[in-house]
Write a protein that holds these residues in place. Structure first.
Motif, PDB file in Angstrom:
ATOM      1  N   ASN A  83     -96.231   1.345   1.306  1.00  0.00           N
ATOM      2  CA  ASN A  83     -95.880   0.306   2.263  1.00  0.00           C
ATOM      3  C   ASN A  83     -94.664   0.750   3.067  1.00  0.00           C
ATOM      4  O   ASN A  83     -93.605   1.045   2.503  1.00  0.00           O
ATOM      5  CB  ASN A  83     -95.558  -1.000   1.510  1.00  0.00           C
ATOM      6  N   TRP A  84     -94.820   0.798   4.400  1.00  0.00           N
ATOM      7  CA  TRP A  84     -93.709   1.215   5.264  1.00  0.00           C
ATOM      8  C   TRP A  84     -92.474   0.355   5.035  1.00  0.00           C
ATOM      9  O   TRP A  84     -91.344   0.817   5.121  1.00  0.00           O
ATOM     10  CB  TRP A  84     -94.106   1.096   6.734  1.00  0.00           C
ATOM     11  N   PHE A  85     -92.688  -0.942   4.763  1.00  0.00           N
ATOM     12  CA  PHE A  85     -91.578  -1.878   4.724  1.00  0.00           C
ATOM     13  C   PHE A  85     -90.834  -1.865   3.392  1.00  0.00           C
ATOM     14  O   PHE A  85     -89.689  -2.292   3.318  1.00  0.00           O
ATOM     15  CB  PHE A  85     -92.085  -3.294   5.025  1.00  0.00           C
ATOM     16  N   ASP A  86     -91.499  -1.400   2.347  1.00  0.00           N
ATOM     17  CA  ASP A  86     -90.863  -1.323   1.035  1.00  0.00           C
ATOM     18  C   ASP A  86     -90.723   0.124   0.575  1.00  0.00           C
ATOM     19  O   ASP A  86     -90.694   0.408  -0.617  1.00  0.00           O
ATOM     20  CB  ASP A  86     -91.684  -2.105  -0.002  1.00  0.00           C
ATOM     21  N   ILE A  87     -90.652   1.021   1.510  1.00  0.00           N
ATOM     22  CA  ILE A  87     -90.641   2.432   1.170  1.00  0.00           C
ATOM     23  C   ILE A  87     -89.326   2.819   0.486  1.00  0.00           C
ATOM     24  O   ILE A  87     -88.236   2.432   0.919  1.00  0.00           O
ATOM     25  CB  ILE A  87     -90.864   3.294   2.441  1.00  0.00           C
ATOM     26  N   GLY A  88     -89.449   3.536  -0.616  1.00  0.00           N
ATOM     27  CA  GLY A  88     -88.268   3.996  -1.334  1.00  0.00           C
ATOM     28  C   GLY A  88     -87.804   5.344  -0.819  1.00  0.00           C
ATOM     29  O   GLY A  88     -88.478   5.988  -0.001  1.00  0.00           O
ATOM     30  N   LYS A  89     -86.658   5.780  -1.305  1.00  0.00           N
ATOM     31  CA  LYS A  89     -86.080   7.038  -0.844  1.00  0.00           C
ATOM     32  C   LYS A  89     -86.999   8.220  -1.163  1.00  0.00           C
ATOM     33  O   LYS A  89     -87.218   9.098  -0.334  1.00  0.00           O
ATOM     34  CB  LYS A  89     -84.709   7.259  -1.470  1.00  0.00           C
ATOM     35  N   SER A  90     -87.545   8.235  -2.386  1.00  0.00           N
ATOM     36  CA  SER A  90     -88.422   9.343  -2.785  1.00  0.00           C
ATOM     37  C   SER A  90     -89.715   9.351  -1.976  1.00  0.00           C
ATOM     38  O   SER A  90     -90.213  10.421  -1.602  1.00  0.00           O
ATOM     39  CB  SER A  90     -88.742   9.255  -4.278  1.00  0.00           C
ATOM     40  N   GLN A  91     -90.244   8.157  -1.673  1.00  0.00           N
ATOM     41  CA  GLN A  91     -91.455   8.071  -0.866  1.00  0.00           C
ATOM     42  C   GLN A  91     -91.192   8.522   0.564  1.00  0.00           C
ATOM     43  O   GLN A  91     -92.031   9.185   1.184  1.00  0.00           O
ATOM     44  CB  GLN A  91     -91.994   6.631  -0.877  1.00  0.00           C
ATOM     45  N   PHE A  92     -90.026   8.167   1.089  1.00  0.00           N
ATOM     46  CA  PHE A  92     -89.656   8.588   2.442  1.00  0.00           C
ATOM     47  C   PHE A  92     -89.568  10.110   2.528  1.00  0.00           C
ATOM     48  O   PHE A  92     -90.081  10.720   3.474  1.00  0.00           O
ATOM     49  CB  PHE A  92     -88.329   7.955   2.853  1.00  0.00           C
ATOM     50  N   VAL A  93     -88.913  10.708   1.541  1.00  0.00           N
ATOM     51  CA  VAL A  93     -88.798  12.168   1.508  1.00  0.00           C
ATOM     52  C   VAL A  93     -90.169  12.809   1.389  1.00  0.00           C
ATOM     53  O   VAL A  93     -90.461  13.827   2.043  1.00  0.00           O
ATOM     54  CB  VAL A  93     -87.894  12.609   0.336  1.00  0.00           C
ATOM     55  N   PHE A  94     -91.039  12.197   0.585  1.00  0.00           N
ATOM     56  CA  PHE A  94     -92.398  12.703   0.408  1.00  0.00           C
ATOM     57  C   PHE A  94     -93.174  12.679   1.722  1.00  0.00           C
ATOM     58  O   PHE A  94     -93.785  13.690   2.123  1.00  0.00           O
ATOM     59  CB  PHE A  94     -93.119  11.870  -0.652  1.00  0.00           C
ATOM     60  N   LEU A  95     -93.138  11.546   2.419  1.00  0.00           N
ATOM     61  CA  LEU A  95     -93.870  11.424   3.687  1.00  0.00           C
ATOM     62  C   LEU A  95     -93.270  12.321   4.766  1.00  0.00           C
ATOM     63  O   LEU A  95     -94.002  12.914   5.565  1.00  0.00           O
ATOM     64  CB  LEU A  95     -93.875   9.967   4.151  1.00  0.00           C
ATOM     65  N   ALA A  96     -91.946  12.427   4.791  1.00  0.00           N
ATOM     66  CA  ALA A  96     -91.301  13.314   5.761  1.00  0.00           C
ATOM     67  C   ALA A  96     -91.708  14.760   5.513  1.00  0.00           C
ATOM     68  O   ALA A  96     -91.935  15.530   6.463  1.00  0.00           O
ATOM     69  CB  ALA A  96     -89.783  13.166   5.678  1.00  0.00           C
ATOM     70  N   SER A  97     -91.837  15.120   4.242  1.00  0.00           N
ATOM     71  CA  SER A  97     -92.261  16.483   3.900  1.00  0.00           C
ATOM     72  C   SER A  97     -93.701  16.732   4.332  1.00  0.00           C
ATOM     73  O   SER A  97     -94.030  17.814   4.832  1.00  0.00           O
ATOM     74  CB  SER A  97     -92.128  16.705   2.388  1.00  0.00           C
ATOM     75  N   ILE A  98     -94.557  15.726   4.150  1.00  0.00           N
ATOM     76  CA  ILE A  98     -95.949  15.840   4.585  1.00  0.00           C
ATOM     77  C   ILE A  98     -96.015  16.016   6.099  1.00  0.00           C
ATOM     78  O   ILE A  98     -96.770  16.856   6.626  1.00  0.00           O
ATOM     79  CB  ILE A  98     -96.763  14.602   4.156  1.00  0.00           C
ATOM     80  N   PHE A  99     -95.213  15.231   6.818  1.00  0.00           N
ATOM     81  CA  PHE A  99     -95.164  15.327   8.276  1.00  0.00           C
ATOM     82  C   PHE A  99     -94.765  16.741   8.716  1.00  0.00           C
ATOM     83  O   PHE A  99     -95.417  17.353   9.580  1.00  0.00           O
ATOM     84  CB  PHE A  99     -94.180  14.298   8.829  1.00  0.00           C
ATOM     85  N   LEU A 100     -93.704  17.271   8.125  1.00  0.00           N
ATOM     86  CA  LEU A 100     -93.240  18.614   8.481  1.00  0.00           C
ATOM     87  C   LEU A 100     -94.268  19.673   8.102  1.00  0.00           C
ATOM     88  O   LEU A 100     -94.498  20.622   8.864  1.00  0.00           O
ATOM     89  CB  LEU A 100     -91.910  18.902   7.784  1.00  0.00           C
ATOM     90  N   LEU A 101     -94.895  19.497   6.946  1.00  0.00           N
ATOM     91  CA  LEU A 101     -95.894  20.459   6.481  1.00  0.00           C
ATOM     92  C   LEU A 101     -97.072  20.546   7.440  1.00  0.00           C
ATOM     93  O   LEU A 101     -97.464  21.640   7.863  1.00  0.00           O
ATOM     94  CB  LEU A 101     -96.377  20.074   5.081  1.00  0.00           C
ATOM     95  N   PHE A 102     -97.618  19.395   7.816  1.00  0.00           N
ATOM     96  CA  PHE A 102     -98.759  19.371   8.734  1.00  0.00           C
ATOM     97  C   PHE A 102     -98.354  19.898  10.110  1.00  0.00           C
ATOM     98  O   PHE A 102     -99.107  20.636  10.749  1.00  0.00           O
ATOM     99  CB  PHE A 102     -99.316  17.949   8.856  1.00  0.00           C
ATOM    100  N   SER A 103     -97.171  19.494  10.580  1.00  0.00           N
ATOM    101  CA  SER A 103     -96.716  19.918  11.912  1.00  0.00           C
ATOM    102  C   SER A 103     -96.505  21.427  11.980  1.00  0.00           C
ATOM    103  O   SER A 103     -96.976  22.092  12.909  1.00  0.00           O
ATOM    104  CB  SER A 103     -95.412  19.195  12.278  1.00  0.00           C
TER     105      SER A 103
END
Length: 207
Positions: A83-103
């Motif tokens: 959930n974007w609105f309840d995103i935790g620090k670890s989840q944010f880092v995880f999604l940011a890493s996925i974004f960078l990886l794909f990009s």
């Protein structure tokens, strides 16, 4: 045009004796408060969505790679029910890493495989109308995630009524992005979101 479509959708739902599905995002933002909703709806969402959907309307390997990263991140988010609105620090880092990886992966592929870059350049040049309309349509249909339609299966047949206003917005935001730049598309998106956001909170707290 978009607001007229919202009103038309409401009238059609009433005529067929069907309740509009609950807007889960709207209800969650209401619980978090007005200022929180303003930041999410009028700042963060326009930036993320315009970069994800409209930046690549002008094709470059960089723009295409950012789009790939955005959609890669979105697919992973949906798969893991983050959930974007309840995103935790670890989840944010995880999604940011996925974004960078794909990009980074996409950018390297376009740089190393020259024919791949030529192919996408050709598609953007020769089939640009398809690219443009596809971007606006996908933008619209992504907003179905805002609604609770799982409880009533026949609502799936009315999905277009729910997302058509966003499809129209996608067309206009895309036009502004091409004509004036991505920053103006973000600004227009923010201003557009401001109106229903204010109306919703005014009617909830006052009416």
């Amino acid at each position: 045009m978009s607001f007229l479509c919202v009103v038309s959708s409401y009238i059609i739902f009433k005529c067929i004796h069907t309740e509009l599905p609950k807007n889960l995002t709207q209800e969650y933002l209401r619980r978090r408060g007005f200022l929180y909703a303003m930041v999410i709806v009028n700042i963060i969402a326009p930036i993320f969505e315009e970069i994800g959907f409209r930046l690549c309307l002008k094709y470059t390997p960089f723009n295409f790679s950012i789009m790939a990263g955005y959609f890669g991140m979105a697919i992973v988010k949906i798969y893991f029910s983050i959930n974007w609105f309840d995103i935790g620090k670890s989840q944010f880092v995880f999604l940011a890493s996925i974004f960078l990886l794909f990009s980074i992966f996409t950018y390297n592929m376009l740089s190393l495989i020259f024919s791949l870059n030529i192919f996408f350049s050709f598609v953007w040049r020769e089939y640009y109308n398809v690219v443009f309309i596809s971007s606006a349509t996908l933008f619209g249909f992504c907003h179905i995630l805002n609604f609770d339609i799982k409880s009533d299966l026949h609502l799936y047949f009315l999905v277009l009524l729910l997302v058509f206003p966003q499809i129209i917005c996608g067309v206009w935001f895309g036009y502004v992005r091409l004509k004036h730049g991505i920053e103006y598309a973000i600004l227009l998106h923010s201003l557009y979101n401001l109106i229903p956001n204010l109306i919703y909170f005014i009617t909830y707290y006052i009416v």
